[in-house]
Motif scaffolding. Structure first.
Motif, short mmCIF file in Angstrom:
data_model
loop_
_atom_site.label_atom_id
_atom_site.label_comp_id
_atom_site.label_asym_id
_atom_site.label_seq_id
_atom_site.Cartn_x
_atom_site.Cartn_y
_atom_site.Cartn_z
N ARG A 1 65.12 34.06 11.84
CA ARG A 1 66.54 34.77 11.72
C ARG A 1 66.71 35.40 10.52
O ARG A 1 67.92 36.53 10.34
CB ARG A 1 67.38 33.69 11.75
N THR B 1 74.78 36.02 2.90
CA THR B 1 75.11 35.44 3.97
C THR B 1 76.28 36.22 4.62
O THR B 1 77.37 36.54 3.84
CB THR B 1 75.58 34.13 3.68
N GLU C 1 74.66 26.54 12.85
CA GLU C 1 73.95 26.16 13.72
C GLU C 1 72.97 25.14 13.22
O GLU C 1 72.91 23.67 13.73
CB GLU C 1 73.11 27.10 14.75
N LEU D 1 71.14 36.64 6.07
CA LEU D 1 71.08 35.44 7.17
C LEU D 1 72.55 35.38 7.64
O LEU D 1 73.60 35.65 6.85
CB LEU D 1 70.75 34.38 6.49
N ILE E 1 65.06 28.57 8.92
CA ILE E 1 65.17 29.54 9.92
C ILE E 1 65.03 30.99 9.34
O ILE E 1 64.99 32.08 10.09
CB ILE E 1 66.78 29.44 10.26
N GLU F 1 76.75 32.15 11.12
CA GLU F 1 76.58 31.53 12.40
C GLU F 1 75.23 30.88 12.54
O GLU F 1 75.25 29.50 12.99
CB GLU F 1 76.82 32.50 13.50
N ASP F 2 74.16 31.19 11.97
CA ASP F 2 73.03 30.56 12.30
C ASP F 2 73.00 29.34 11.33
O ASP F 2 72.18 28.05 11.71
CB ASP F 2 71.71 31.60 11.77
N LYS G 1 71.02 40.53 14.86
CA LYS G 1 70.04 40.68 15.68
C LYS G 1 69.86 41.85 16.52
O LYS G 1 68.83 42.41 16.82
CB LYS G 1 70.12 39.56 16.77
#
Length: 147
Positions: free
Chosen positions: A123, A74, A56, A49, A119, A52-53, A81
């Protein structure tokens, strides 16, 4: 060339629970992290993951941290993406092959109940370990260009 870095290496004893940052682990080819609940889990040996996600998601739940969504690794400053199934990334000494993007959550896990959202289905990305090696916080993450 894309290059990011590892900010957490996480494991848990049970599936569907937040993972704890152990800072360093050995990723075993065809297995994942031997001490993790998802070891030897077919094509989803390692989950990843973007930091930054998580940042958010922290806007809703400030106590979130790496591992909260049960990801193994992480990463920061690395465009997850842009990866496609079959792409390979080098993380520390290990080489991982992207095997799945996102996942279907059949049950509302502990993470969903705690956060009100998860997420990982959108994500999270999943890898098979194709070359064993040590991975630690601070290690580089790069896309492997296959000629």
């Amino acid at each position: 060339m894309m290059e990011g870095k590892v900010v957490a290496v996480c494991v848990s004893e049970k599936k569907g629970t937040p993972k704890k940052n152990i800072k360093e682990a050995f990723l075993e080819e065809g297995v994942g992290i031997p001490q993790d609940a998802h070891a030897s889990f077919g094509h989803r040996q390692i989950s990843m993951l973007a930091f930054e996600d998580i940042e958010e998601a922290k806007k809703k739940l400030p106590e979130l941290e790496p591992g909260s969504f049960a990801e193994n690794i992480t990463v920061k400053d690395f465009d997850l993406k842009s990866l496609e199934v079959g792409d390979r990334v080098q993380v520390g000494e290990a080489i991982l092959e992207l095997s799945q993007i996102g996942k279907e959550c059949h049950t509302r896990c502990a993470i969903y109940h705690k956060t009100g959202d998860c997420i990982m289905p959108t994500r999270g990305i999943f890898f098979k370990v194709v070359k064993s090696g040590r991975v630690a916080v601070g290690d580089k993450v790069t896309k492997v260009i296959i000629e």
